[in-house]
Design a protein around this motif. Structure first.
Motif, mmCIF file in Angstrom:
data_model
loop_
_atom_site.group_PDB
_atom_site.id
_atom_site.type_symbol
_atom_site.label_atom_id
_atom_site.label_comp_id
_atom_site.label_asym_id
_atom_site.label_seq_id
_atom_site.Cartn_x
_atom_site.Cartn_y
_atom_site.Cartn_z
ATOM 1 N N LEU A 200 -52.926 50.061 -11.623
ATOM 2 C CA LEU A 200 -52.857 50.141 -10.165
ATOM 3 C C LEU A 200 -52.901 51.594 -9.705
ATOM 4 C CD1 LEU A 200 -49.883 47.654 -9.608
ATOM 5 C CD2 LEU A 200 -52.315 47.122 -9.428
ATOM 6 N N ASP A 201 -53.279 51.790 -8.445
ATOM 7 C CA ASP A 201 -53.104 53.072 -7.783
ATOM 8 C C ASP A 201 -52.563 52.800 -6.384
ATOM 9 O OD1 ASP A 201 -55.261 52.240 -6.222
ATOM 10 O OD2 ASP A 201 -56.710 53.501 -7.260
ATOM 11 N N ASP A 202 -52.360 53.846 -5.610
ATOM 12 C CA ASP A 202 -51.742 53.670 -4.295
ATOM 13 C C ASP A 202 -52.579 52.778 -3.372
ATOM 14 O OD1 ASP A 202 -49.611 55.228 -5.017
ATOM 15 O OD2 ASP A 202 -50.344 57.061 -4.069
ATOM 16 N N ALA A 203 -53.897 52.916 -3.439
ATOM 17 C CA ALA A 203 -54.762 52.111 -2.568
ATOM 18 C C ALA A 203 -54.633 50.626 -2.882
ATOM 19 C CB ALA A 203 -56.214 52.567 -2.724
ATOM 20 N N VAL A 204 -54.585 50.286 -4.174
ATOM 21 C CA VAL A 204 -54.443 48.878 -4.567
ATOM 22 C C VAL A 204 -53.073 48.345 -4.171
ATOM 23 C CG1 VAL A 204 -54.513 47.250 -6.483
ATOM 24 C CG2 VAL A 204 -56.022 49.237 -6.493
ATOM 25 N N VAL A 205 -52.045 49.161 -4.344
ATOM 26 C CA VAL A 205 -50.697 48.732 -3.979
ATOM 27 C C VAL A 205 -50.599 48.469 -2.486
ATOM 28 C CG1 VAL A 205 -48.309 49.518 -3.784
ATOM 29 C CG2 VAL A 205 -49.529 49.776 -5.945
ATOM 30 N N ARG A 206 -51.260 49.291 -1.674
ATOM 31 C CA ARG A 206 -51.250 49.045 -0.228
ATOM 32 C C ARG A 206 -51.929 47.719 0.110
ATOM 33 N NH1 ARG A 206 -51.689 54.768 0.180
ATOM 34 N NH2 ARG A 206 -53.966 54.692 -0.009
ATOM 35 N N PRO A 230 -48.732 56.380 -15.123
ATOM 36 C CA PRO A 230 -48.930 55.550 -13.929
ATOM 37 C C PRO A 230 -49.669 56.315 -12.842
ATOM 38 C CG PRO A 230 -46.649 56.297 -14.080
ATOM 39 C CD PRO A 230 -47.308 56.694 -15.353
ATOM 40 N N ARG A 231 -50.544 55.616 -12.129
ATOM 41 C CA ARG A 231 -51.314 56.244 -11.044
ATOM 42 C C ARG A 231 -50.710 55.955 -9.672
ATOM 43 N NH1 ARG A 231 -56.859 54.875 -10.530
ATOM 44 N NH2 ARG A 231 -56.510 52.774 -11.330
ATOM 45 N N VAL A 232 -49.777 55.013 -9.610
ATOM 46 C CA VAL A 232 -49.061 54.757 -8.363
ATOM 47 C C VAL A 232 -48.052 55.891 -8.138
ATOM 48 C CG1 VAL A 232 -47.544 53.162 -7.135
ATOM 49 C CG2 VAL A 232 -49.327 52.280 -8.656
ATOM 50 N N THR A 233 -47.917 56.321 -6.893
ATOM 51 C CA THR A 233 -46.952 57.367 -6.548
ATOM 52 C C THR A 233 -45.938 56.803 -5.549
ATOM 53 O OG1 THR A 233 -48.154 58.248 -4.624
ATOM 54 C CG2 THR A 233 -48.837 59.045 -6.813
ATOM 55 N N LEU A 234 -45.063 57.656 -5.072
ATOM 56 C CA LEU A 234 -44.083 57.228 -4.071
ATOM 57 C C LEU A 234 -44.752 56.805 -2.762
ATOM 58 C CD1 LEU A 234 -41.256 59.835 -4.711
ATOM 59 C CD2 LEU A 234 -41.085 57.360 -4.998
ATOM 60 N N GLU A 235 -45.964 57.290 -2.502
ATOM 61 C CA GLU A 235 -46.688 56.815 -1.312
ATOM 62 C C GLU A 235 -47.014 55.341 -1.436
ATOM 63 O OE1 GLU A 235 -49.865 58.948 0.430
ATOM 64 O OE2 GLU A 235 -49.154 60.901 -0.257
ATOM 65 N N GLY A 236 -47.376 54.898 -2.650
ATOM 66 C CA GLY A 236 -47.619 53.476 -2.871
ATOM 67 C C GLY A 236 -46.350 52.662 -2.703
ATOM 68 N N ILE A 237 -45.225 53.175 -3.193
ATOM 69 C CA ILE A 237 -43.945 52.479 -3.045
ATOM 70 C C ILE A 237 -43.589 52.331 -1.561
ATOM 71 C CG2 ILE A 237 -41.482 52.575 -3.574
ATOM 72 C CD1 ILE A 237 -43.339 51.990 -5.962
ATOM 73 N N TYR A 238 -43.938 53.334 -0.757
ATOM 74 C CA TYR A 238 -43.658 53.284 0.684
ATOM 75 C C TYR A 238 -44.371 52.101 1.351
ATOM 76 C CZ TYR A 238 -43.313 54.756 5.564
ATOM 77 O OH TYR A 238 -43.062 54.802 6.904
ATOM 78 N N ALA A 239 -45.529 51.691 0.796
ATOM 79 C CA ALA A 239 -46.268 50.563 1.376
ATOM 80 C C ALA A 239 -45.442 49.291 1.371
ATOM 81 C CB ALA A 239 -47.580 50.361 0.626
ATOM 82 N N PHE A 240 -44.578 49.131 0.359
ATOM 83 C CA PHE A 240 -43.728 47.936 0.318
ATOM 84 C C PHE A 240 -42.682 47.972 1.433
ATOM 85 C CE2 PHE A 240 -45.027 48.219 -4.248
ATOM 86 C CZ PHE A 240 -45.763 47.047 -4.270
#
Length: 335
Positions: A200-206, A230-240
């Motif tokens: 995953l990355d941030d775009a996919v997590v969003r 991991p390619r997900v960052t805290l910006e991706g976590i913020y999407a949740f």
């Protein structure tokens, strides 16, 4: 009445004569035609846990009006046809099947079936085709044949595979493979466990967060290779925090070495008050206190953080131990 046992085939006729109204049948190991013949005598089943069935028995249970829970242990699905106009498995709500390779063929039988819970255990030999091809076929079949509005719980378990790190290329599950799942808007619990995790990355997590607004438990454990960053960052976590107000449990590896500045176009930052459990595996982290400050701002009720070190029973590497210690400092700061 119910039967839960490993019976001798010779007892089946007696059970049929005495208990023809059985609703709950769970038979561990009873291969052969005797089992299928016995199942064909039961017309009131609501729960069935069983091993191999032949074409006649599978066709029989597909027509049962009250069968709500079915657990099929690993075996290929035989071909069969129902009478024209009939709907297979009309009442089925919960399905467990111990083969991801043969799952697409089983899912193809669930036309107009309002399945609520699905568990797939990926047992067997990854000889052909490659594991990520198998996963792609499964997720595509799920989106093609299962009701997008009814499915609430999806659990994909990787089973007991022994794979090498150099097999990562044929095992890694990426966005193009799981994308069909984004059409299931009613998902409440999702657990996707693959040998090398889900890439995953941030775009996919969003996209994921927007697709599953009702999600309460999301478990995406990393795989076997600790060298995959991991390619997900805290910006991706913020999407949740932005899109998943009910999320309570999250298991996801992400890069917490950089603290992002969230841009919300004049609005206040999202604040999600449901998340209370976070499993970070061995997520990289540099400084604990800034991460704790960021997480507590968007997840004010977050109180428990689990790490890979706590799941390894002492068989850890220095990298895992270092990550664990820093994340425990984050947990202390949250308190």
């Amino acid at each position: 009445m119910h039967v839960e046992c490993i019976p001798h085939p010779s007892t089946f006729p007696l059970v049929t004569s005495k208990c023809s109204g059985l609703k709950d049948v769970r038979i561990g190991m009873a291969p052969g035609p005797a089992l299928s013949k016995f199942i064909c005598t039961l017309h009131h089943l609501e729960t069935l846990v069983v091993t191999n069935l032949n074409m006649a028995a599978l066709s029989h249970i597909a027509r049962l009006p009250g069968l709500r829970y079915l657990w099929l242990m690993s075996f290929p699905i035989p071909s069969f046809q129902l009478p024209a106009g009939s709907i297979p498995f009309p009442a089925l709500q919960k399905l467990e099947y111990e083969s991801i390779e043969h799952a697409p063929r089983l899912l193809a039988l669930l036309i107009k079936c309002a399945l609520v819970e699905l568990t797939i255990i990926a047992r067997g030999s990854y000889t052909m085709p490659p594991p990520n091809t198998i996963a792609q076929q499964f997720y595509a079949a799920l989106a093609d044949h299962c009701s997008h509005s009814s499915l609430q719980k999806l659990d994909v378990q990787k089973g007991y595979w022994t794979l090498r790190a150099d097999q990562r290329g044929i095992c890694l599950v990426g966005e193009e493979i799981i994308r069909p799942l984004f059409s299931f808007s009613s998902l409440v619990e999702v657990s996707l466990s693959h040998p090398f995790g889900v890439d995953l990355d941030d775009a996919v997590v969003r996209k994921m967060a927007r697709a599953w607004p009702l999600i309460e438990s999301l478990l995406l454990p990393p795989g076997l290779d600790e060298n995959i960053a991991p390619r997900v960052t805290l910006e991706g976590i913020y999407a949740f925090a932005e899109h998943c107000p009910r999320l309570r449990r999250l298991h996801l590896a992400f890069d917490a070495t950089v603290i992002p500045k969230i841009k919300t176009k004049g609005k206040k930052n999202a604040c999600q008050c449901s998340l209370d459990y976070l499993d970070v595996s061995d997520s990289p982290i540099s400084k604990a206190r800034p991460v704790a400050k960021f997480l507590s701002a968007i997840f004010p009720h977050l109180g428990m953080i689990n790490t890979l070190y706590e799941d390894l029973d002492g068989t850890d590497t220095e990298t895992v131990l270092t990550s664990h210690r820093r994340w425990k400092k984050v947990e202390e700061a949250l308190w």
